[in-house]
Design a protein around this motif. Structure first.
Motif, PDB file in Angstrom:
ATOM      1  N   VAL A  37       0.922  -0.999   0.139  1.00  0.00           N
ATOM      2  CA  VAL A  37      -0.069  -0.010   0.108  1.00  0.00           C
ATOM      3  C   VAL A  37       0.880   1.233  -0.149  1.00  0.00           C
ATOM      4  CG1 VAL A  37      -1.701   1.346   1.173  1.00  0.00           C
ATOM      5  CG2 VAL A  37      -1.867  -1.180   1.374  1.00  0.00           C
ATOM      6  N   VAL A  38       0.742   2.157  -0.869  1.00  0.00           N
ATOM      7  CA  VAL A  38       1.523   3.312  -1.068  1.00  0.00           C
ATOM      8  C   VAL A  38       0.898   4.559  -0.881  1.00  0.00           C
ATOM      9  CG1 VAL A  38       3.123   4.317  -2.922  1.00  0.00           C
ATOM     10  CG2 VAL A  38       2.879   1.996  -2.702  1.00  0.00           C
ATOM     11  N   VAL A  39       1.358   5.488   0.219  1.00  0.00           N
ATOM     12  CA  VAL A  39       0.822   6.499   0.438  1.00  0.00           C
ATOM     13  C   VAL A  39       1.813   7.957  -0.201  1.00  0.00           C
ATOM     14  CG1 VAL A  39       0.315   8.169   2.368  1.00  0.00           C
ATOM     15  CG2 VAL A  39      -0.182   5.592   2.536  1.00  0.00           C
ATOM     16  N   VAL A  76      -3.385  14.534  -7.455  1.00  0.00           N
ATOM     17  CA  VAL A  76      -2.503  14.524  -8.550  1.00  0.00           C
ATOM     18  C   VAL A  76      -1.548  13.350  -8.595  1.00  0.00           C
ATOM     19  CG1 VAL A  76      -0.604  15.857  -9.793  1.00  0.00           C
ATOM     20  CG2 VAL A  76      -2.819  16.805  -9.117  1.00  0.00           C
ATOM     21  N   THR A  77      -0.618  13.300  -7.355  1.00  0.00           N
ATOM     22  CA  THR A  77       0.410  12.266  -7.310  1.00  0.00           C
ATOM     23  C   THR A  77       0.007  10.930  -7.415  1.00  0.00           C
ATOM     24  OG1 THR A  77       0.248  12.826  -5.003  1.00  0.00           O
ATOM     25  CG2 THR A  77       2.188  13.723  -6.349  1.00  0.00           C
ATOM     26  N   ILE A  78      -1.230  10.634  -6.729  1.00  0.00           N
ATOM     27  CA  ILE A  78      -1.634   9.133  -6.637  1.00  0.00           C
ATOM     28  C   ILE A  78      -2.099   8.787  -8.114  1.00  0.00           C
ATOM     29  CG2 ILE A  78      -2.579   8.906  -4.220  1.00  0.00           C
ATOM     30  CD1 ILE A  78      -5.539   9.615  -5.380  1.00  0.00           C
ATOM     31  N   ALA A  79      -2.778   9.603  -8.860  1.00  0.00           N
ATOM     32  CA  ALA A  79      -2.932   9.372 -10.049  1.00  0.00           C
ATOM     33  C   ALA A  79      -1.783   9.119 -11.119  1.00  0.00           C
ATOM     34  CB  ALA A  79      -3.980  10.391 -10.784  1.00  0.00           C
ATOM     35  N   LEU A  80      -1.008  10.134 -11.104  1.00  0.00           N
ATOM     36  CA  LEU A  80       0.388   9.930 -11.693  1.00  0.00           C
ATOM     37  C   LEU A  80       0.962   8.541 -11.526  1.00  0.00           C
ATOM     38  CD1 LEU A  80       1.544  13.684 -11.821  1.00  0.00           C
ATOM     39  CD2 LEU A  80       0.227  12.321 -13.634  1.00  0.00           C
ATOM     40  N   LEU A  81       1.279   8.405 -10.044  1.00  0.00           N
ATOM     41  CA  LEU A  81       1.878   7.259  -9.826  1.00  0.00           C
ATOM     42  C   LEU A  81       1.386   5.983 -10.069  1.00  0.00           C
ATOM     43  CD1 LEU A  81       4.687   5.927  -8.166  1.00  0.00           C
ATOM     44  CD2 LEU A  81       3.243   5.968  -6.122  1.00  0.00           C
ATOM     45  N   ARG A  93      -4.226   0.939  -8.426  1.00  0.00           N
ATOM     46  CA  ARG A  93      -5.316   1.757  -8.100  1.00  0.00           C
ATOM     47  C   ARG A  93      -5.336   2.767  -7.277  1.00  0.00           C
ATOM     48  NH1 ARG A  93     -10.800  -1.811  -8.112  1.00  0.00           N
ATOM     49  NH2 ARG A  93     -11.021  -1.852 -10.494  1.00  0.00           N
ATOM     50  N   SER A  94      -5.655   4.129  -7.589  1.00  0.00           N
ATOM     51  CA  SER A  94      -5.585   5.214  -6.566  1.00  0.00           C
ATOM     52  C   SER A  94      -6.779   5.331  -6.128  1.00  0.00           C
ATOM     53  CB  SER A  94      -5.016   6.423  -7.649  1.00  0.00           C
ATOM     54  OG  SER A  94      -6.112   6.593  -8.689  1.00  0.00           O
ATOM     55  N   TYR A  95      -6.471   5.798  -4.720  1.00  0.00           N
ATOM     56  CA  TYR A  95      -7.719   6.322  -3.871  1.00  0.00           C
ATOM     57  C   TYR A  95      -7.495   7.800  -3.526  1.00  0.00           C
ATOM     58  CZ  TYR A  95      -9.448   1.505  -4.619  1.00  0.00           C
ATOM     59  OH  TYR A  95     -10.042   0.415  -5.303  1.00  0.00           O
ATOM     60  N   THR A  96      -8.415   8.405  -3.081  1.00  0.00           N
ATOM     61  CA  THR A  96      -8.443   9.733  -2.337  1.00  0.00           C
ATOM     62  C   THR A  96      -8.680   9.089  -0.934  1.00  0.00           C
ATOM     63  OG1 THR A  96     -10.644  10.166  -2.496  1.00  0.00           O
ATOM     64  CG2 THR A  96      -9.328  11.173  -4.121  1.00  0.00           C
ATOM     65  N   GLY A  97      -8.459   9.942   0.030  1.00  0.00           N
ATOM     66  CA  GLY A  97      -8.745   9.693   1.400  1.00  0.00           C
ATOM     67  C   GLY A  97     -10.269   9.314   1.793  1.00  0.00           C
ATOM     68  N   SER A  98     -11.266   9.834   1.089  1.00  0.00           N
ATOM     69  CA  SER A  98     -12.549   9.752   1.339  1.00  0.00           C
ATOM     70  C   SER A  98     -12.819   8.439   0.743  1.00  0.00           C
ATOM     71  CB  SER A  98     -13.465  10.810   0.995  1.00  0.00           C
ATOM     72  OG  SER A  98     -13.477  10.766  -0.474  1.00  0.00           O
ATOM     73  N   GLN A  99     -12.314   8.132  -0.331  1.00  0.00           N
ATOM     74  CA  GLN A  99     -12.599   6.664  -0.890  1.00  0.00           C
ATOM     75  C   GLN A  99     -12.211   5.462  -0.089  1.00  0.00           C
ATOM     76  OE1 GLN A  99     -10.561   7.754  -4.968  1.00  0.00           O
ATOM     77  NE2 GLN A  99     -12.453   7.137  -5.996  1.00  0.00           N
ATOM     78  N   ARG A 129      -3.198  -6.050  -6.415  1.00  0.00           N
ATOM     79  CA  ARG A 129      -2.927  -4.803  -7.102  1.00  0.00           C
ATOM     80  C   ARG A 129      -2.240  -3.748  -6.008  1.00  0.00           C
ATOM     81  NH1 ARG A 129      -8.619  -4.662  -7.890  1.00  0.00           N
ATOM     82  NH2 ARG A 129      -8.880  -5.105  -9.979  1.00  0.00           N
ATOM     83  N   VAL A 130      -1.493  -2.817  -6.351  1.00  0.00           N
ATOM     84  CA  VAL A 130      -0.924  -2.223  -5.466  1.00  0.00           C
ATOM     85  C   VAL A 130      -1.826  -0.925  -5.220  1.00  0.00           C
ATOM     86  CG1 VAL A 130       1.154  -0.431  -5.402  1.00  0.00           C
ATOM     87  CG2 VAL A 130       1.597  -2.442  -6.305  1.00  0.00           C
ATOM     88  N   VAL A 131      -1.787  -0.600  -3.962  1.00  0.00           N
ATOM     89  CA  VAL A 131      -2.906   0.379  -3.628  1.00  0.00           C
ATOM     90  C   VAL A 131      -2.389   1.530  -3.447  1.00  0.00           C
ATOM     91  CG1 VAL A 131      -4.705   0.825  -2.073  1.00  0.00           C
ATOM     92  CG2 VAL A 131      -4.260  -1.565  -2.631  1.00  0.00           C
ATOM     93  N   VAL A 132      -2.608   2.842  -4.102  1.00  0.00           N
ATOM     94  CA  VAL A 132      -2.008   3.814  -3.830  1.00  0.00           C
ATOM     95  C   VAL A 132      -3.013   5.135  -3.308  1.00  0.00           C
ATOM     96  CG1 VAL A 132      -0.816   5.967  -5.170  1.00  0.00           C
ATOM     97  CG2 VAL A 132      -0.724   3.475  -6.060  1.00  0.00           C
ATOM     98  N   VAL A 133      -2.898   5.517  -2.068  1.00  0.00           N
ATOM     99  CA  VAL A 133      -3.519   6.144  -1.193  1.00  0.00           C
ATOM    100  C   VAL A 133      -3.270   7.721  -1.142  1.00  0.00           C
ATOM    101  CG1 VAL A 133      -4.963   6.400   1.024  1.00  0.00           C
ATOM    102  CG2 VAL A 133      -4.560   4.226  -0.106  1.00  0.00           C
TER     103      VAL A 133
END
Ligand code: ASP
Ligand code: MG
Length: 412
Positions: A37-39, A76-81, A93-99, A129-133
């Protein structure tokens, strides 16, 4: 197979090249079979840029709208990464905090995490999946976006690691770990292999700003193994541990200091019950934090009361003292904002005596006058004249055996 929560700070994802480098590193960890999980933080400078923009609209005060704005940096960075990972054939997959339901209270600008519903993250992990938060952000019960305060992505990472019971939370940054002191002041400072949570908290609150303090507290509370390391070079970084080190190791882990305080003294106050309260009560009411406090032994029925406050609060504190002086019939008020606080920190001092005397002897040998002293279980702090800060810190660093050994020239 282990599960890691990895956090990459602003400089680590500050450019296209950096995001690509982070993606490469993640792909390698993934290839070794680990769950990830990547923050991420916003690209370096972005949060400041957004704050400035908000200033154009007088929106700098921490409000609902400011949090909506600031949270975009991390989006921006979660999407780009995630794009960079997908391009490398790595499911992400990228997620915002609320998601991912990082539920916080509703204190905009410094919200606290209350709960994380990790179902979605676990699902993705199960799907390999790698989860990008997005770091630094959450959502309150009413669905409003909140942010966690500057440096808050560290806390997001630790909270996720706690919720997921990750094997380790790794905070990747632009320094390779926690040092025995600030290398800019002490060239002989060394990276620590390990530091305990308690020591880290003392060091952090004294100005070693590698990790957000709240993140360290969180790690301590939920026993999250936490490691600080560089995303720019290989290395093992510094482990923030829960165990006491063994007895042979250094007594002292580090020398911390700060120049952020000022000292105020009320001279000649009557030595009676209630005086400390009448002086410090209004200071507390004005939301001014007091750090060290000293009251002298009374002479002729009067005493002196000295305390330190943040330098920004020096003037308001002096004003409040003016009032206390009149009410209590004190002799005078003095103040000094050219002071520095220096602390030696180490869990080893619990079981060893002599740390204080080594500290005082070292300062005496350098001819440095100590103005105030305070101690806790794992820390001794002194206040000295600002001018002697560097000299004092270097001398103490050496005296406690923390200087790195420079390899003699000509050998290999
Ligand atoms: N982007 C936010 C900040 O600059 C949060 C973080 O980087 O941890 O403070
Ligand atoms: Mg940071």
């Amino acid at each position: 197979m282990a599960l890691y929560v990895e956090k990459y700070g602003g400089t680590s994802v500050g450019s296209v090249e950096r995001i690509n480098a982070v993606a490469d590193q993640i792909v390698r960890t993934k290839a070794a079979g680990h769950g990830l999980v990547v923050v991420v933080s916003a690209m370096s400078g972005e949060t400041n840029r957004l704050l400035e923009l908000a200033g154009e609209f007088a929106g700098q005060t921490a409000t609902r709208e400011l949090d909506v704005l600031l949270s975009t940096g991390e989006q921006v960075t979660i999407a780009l990464l995630s794009m960079a990972l997908i391009k490398r054939g790595c499911k992400a997959r990228s997620y915002t905090g609320s998601q991912v339901h990082i539920l916080t209270d509703n204190i905009h600008g410094k919200a606290r995490i209350l709960e994380i519903d990790d179902a979605r993250v676990r699902n993705d992990l199960a799907e390999n999946r790698v989860v990008v938060v997005a770091g630094f952000q959450g959502v309150d019960v009413d669905g409003n976006i909140t942010t966690l305060g500057r440096g808050g992505s560290d806390t997001t990472a630790v909270a996720l690691a706690a919720a997921l019971q990750a094997d380790e939370c790794r905070i990747y940054t632009d320094v390779d770990g926690v040092y025995t002191s600030d290398p800019r002041i002490v060239p002989a400072a060394q990276r620590l292999e390990q530091i305990t949570v308690e020591e880290m908290l003392e060091m952090a609150s004294l100005g070693a700003k590698v990790l957000q303090i709240r993140a360290v507290e969180f790690a301590g509370k939920y026993h999250v193994p936490l490691r600080v390391l560089s995303s720019f070079e290989e290395g093992t970084g510094t482990l923030i541990s829960f165990e006491e080190r063994n007895m042979e190791e250094a007594l002292i882990s580090g020398i911390a200091f700060n120049r952020d305080e000022a000292k105020v003294t009320l001279v000649g106050v009557p030595d009676q019950p209630g005086v400390a309260f009448r002086v410090l009560g209004p200071i507390a009411d004005a939301q001014i934090n007091v750090d060290m406090i000293i009251q002298n032994v009374a002479e002729d029925g009067t005493t002196d009361l000295t305390f330190t406050v943040h330098r920004n609060e020096y003037e308001p504190a002096m004003k409040l003292l003016e009032q206390a002086k009149m009410e209590l019939g004190a002799r005078e008020i003095t103040g000094d904002d050219n002071i520095a606080k220096i602390s030696v920190v180490g869990v080893g001092m619990r079981s060893h005596s002599g740390v204080a005397s080594t500290m005082f002897k070292t300062l005496a040998e350098e001819g440095i006058n100590i103005q105030m002293i305070s101690t806790s279980e794992i820390k001794i702090s002194v206040v000295v004249d600002d001018r002697y800060l560097e000299l004092a810190v270097r001398a103490l660093h050496k005296a406690f055996g923390l200087d790195s050994e420079v390899a003699p020239a000509g050998t290999d």
